[in-house]
Design an enzyme around this catalytic site. Structure first.
Site, PDB file in Angstrom:
ATOM      1  N   ASP A  16       0.859  -1.183   0.000  1.00 51.47           N
ATOM      2  CA  ASP A  16       0.000   0.000   0.000  1.00 51.47           C
ATOM      3  C   ASP A  16       0.899   1.239   0.000  1.00 51.47           C
ATOM      4  OD1 ASP A  16      -2.073   1.747   0.284  1.00 51.47           O
ATOM      5  OD2 ASP A  16      -3.031   0.692   1.957  1.00 51.47           O
ATOM      6  N   ASP A 111      -2.538   2.401  -6.211  1.00 53.60           N
ATOM      7  CA  ASP A 111      -1.640   2.500  -5.062  1.00 53.60           C
ATOM      8  C   ASP A 111      -1.619   1.260  -4.188  1.00 53.60           C
ATOM      9  OD1 ASP A 111      -4.213   2.794  -4.175  1.00 53.60           O
ATOM     10  OD2 ASP A 111      -3.728   4.302  -2.666  1.00 53.60           O
ATOM     11  N   GLU A 112      -2.223   0.163  -4.628  1.00 54.46           N
ATOM     12  CA  GLU A 112      -2.133  -1.030  -3.801  1.00 54.46           C
ATOM     13  C   GLU A 112      -2.271  -2.305  -4.613  1.00 54.46           C
ATOM     14  OE1 GLU A 112      -5.595  -2.457  -1.369  1.00 54.46           O
ATOM     15  OE2 GLU A 112      -5.950  -0.305  -1.318  1.00 54.46           O
TER      16      GLU A 112
END
Length: 361
Positions: A16, A111-112
DNA sequence: TCTGGGGTCCTCCGCCTG
DNA sequence: TCTGCAGGCGGAGGACCC
């Protein structure tokens, strides 16, 4: 509690990126690193916070909060509109760097994502060193920090990655999944949103351990159906999901919230037709057609209605989609007239477009 | 507090059909 | 011919996630 649903060889990482949008802005303008920064909508309008940096979070600014509220809590914050094209570019660089260390990854957002660590690590302890290498690779390629959780299942890895932000690395040993989750608020479990959390709280269940301990009857009384069993499994650290390496869209949609509520029919129809054109372009780019067209309406009191229709044969024709969307809008407005704060169009039941060739007899 | 945009998945209900 | 039932499907709405 041991976890019979998980093979001992399964080692999953969850990565993350920390306050991603804000961190990317800070890369370009390092002076923003020391001031509260909010990336999101217009604080004078109806926008919400997409990401706030850690300086702004100290003032109580959170994702999904209205920007107007964020401004009240932190009047000296810098507000920026999101630059998604730039975030996509940086995200690509991040994931290229990650794949240099761990080849098999499932991206679940810019983003993850999840990392398949058993390919590159013999056990969970060895996976820690791989995790540190991933963090170093991301930092080296972009200057960004990320947090990592490592565990035997997706749900535990995801919860773990959120425990020591920013820049943390949390490893949960096999067999310790339920004990790791037990003291945490039920709200940290993926799938427990505001509604489910409220129902659990009303039944006196605040911690994951209490949810994990519920018997079938008690569980059915609080959270009936599939959802209840799924969330109890997750509270126990049980999660059979594997990494999904490729997925196709089930639906494509466009929607817009107006700065002021709109009741003018022509304006609403124009909006829907414009959305239909953009959706049709996306369908054509993906060589797809859609069989179902849905129109979404949101009234000033935030109540939301959808109306949909399914065609016998799929279409990617903008005029046809626009016409259906307008007809559905009229149907909904006949049932409940009034001004709208949002309209949207969704196309679903997507199929691969078939090229028809006509042959002269 | 006053709530974006783009998605997925689940549940419930009504209708149709065998 | 009528009734009851099960299953499939479309439509609608809710909850959740990033």
């Amino acid at each position: 509690m041991s976890n019979p649903a998980v093979s001992s060889s399964s080692i999953i990482g969850h990565l993350d990126l920390d306050a991603f949008f804000a961190a990317v802005e800070q890369l370009e303008r390092p002076e923003l690193a020391t001031v509260p920064l909010v990336v999101g909508g217009d604080p004078q309008g109806r926008g919400v916070v997409a990401t706030a940096n850690y300086e702004a979070r100290r003032f109580g600014v959170r994702s999904a909060m209205s920007c107007a509220e964020a401004l009240r809590r932190c009047p000296h914050a810098v507000f920026l509109r999101p630059d998604h094209a730039r975030y996509r570019r940086v995200s690509r660089t991040v994931w290229e760097a990650v794949r240099e260390v761990v080849p098999t990854v499932e991206r679940t957002g810019l983003d993850e994502g999840y990392l398949q660590l058993e390919e590159v690590a013999a056990d969970v302890r060895e996976a820690r060193a791989v995790g540190e290498a991933v963090q170093a690779a991301v930092r080296g390629a972009t200057g960004l920090t990320c947090s990592l959780g490592i565990a035997s299942t997706k749900v535990v890895a995801k919860v773990a990655s959120d425990r020591r932000k920013p820049g943390g690395l949390v490893v949960v040993l096999p067999g310790r999944e339920a004990a790791f989750l037990a003291p945490l608020d039920v709200r940290v479990l993926p799938g427990v949103g505001p509604r489910s959390a409220e129902r659990l709280r009303a039944a006196g269940i605040e911690r994951a351990g209490a949810l994990a301990a519920l018997d079938d009857d008690a569980l059915t009384a609080v959270l009936p159906g599939k959802i209840g069993r799924l969330l109890r499994d997750r509270a126990r650290g049980i999660d059979a999901r594997r990494l999904e390496l490729a997925s196709e869209n089930v639906s494509i949609s466009q929607e817009e919230t107006f700065a002021r509520d709109v009741s003018d029919r022509e304006r609403l129809h124009d909006e829907l037709r414009g959305m239909a054109v953009r959706l049709a372009e996306r369908l054509a780019r993906g060589r797809q057609v859609a069989r179902t067209v849905s129109t979404k309406l949101r009234y000033p009191d935030f109540s939301t209605r959808t109306r949909s229709t399914t065609l016998p044969v799929g279409t990617d024709d903008a005029a046809r989609i626009g016409e259906l969307a307008c007809t559905l809008l009229e149907r909904a407005l006949a049932e409940r007239p009034g001004a709208l704060r949002l309209v949207g169009v969704t196309v679903s039941k997507l199929e691969t477009a078939v090229q028809l060739t006509f042959v002269e007899p």
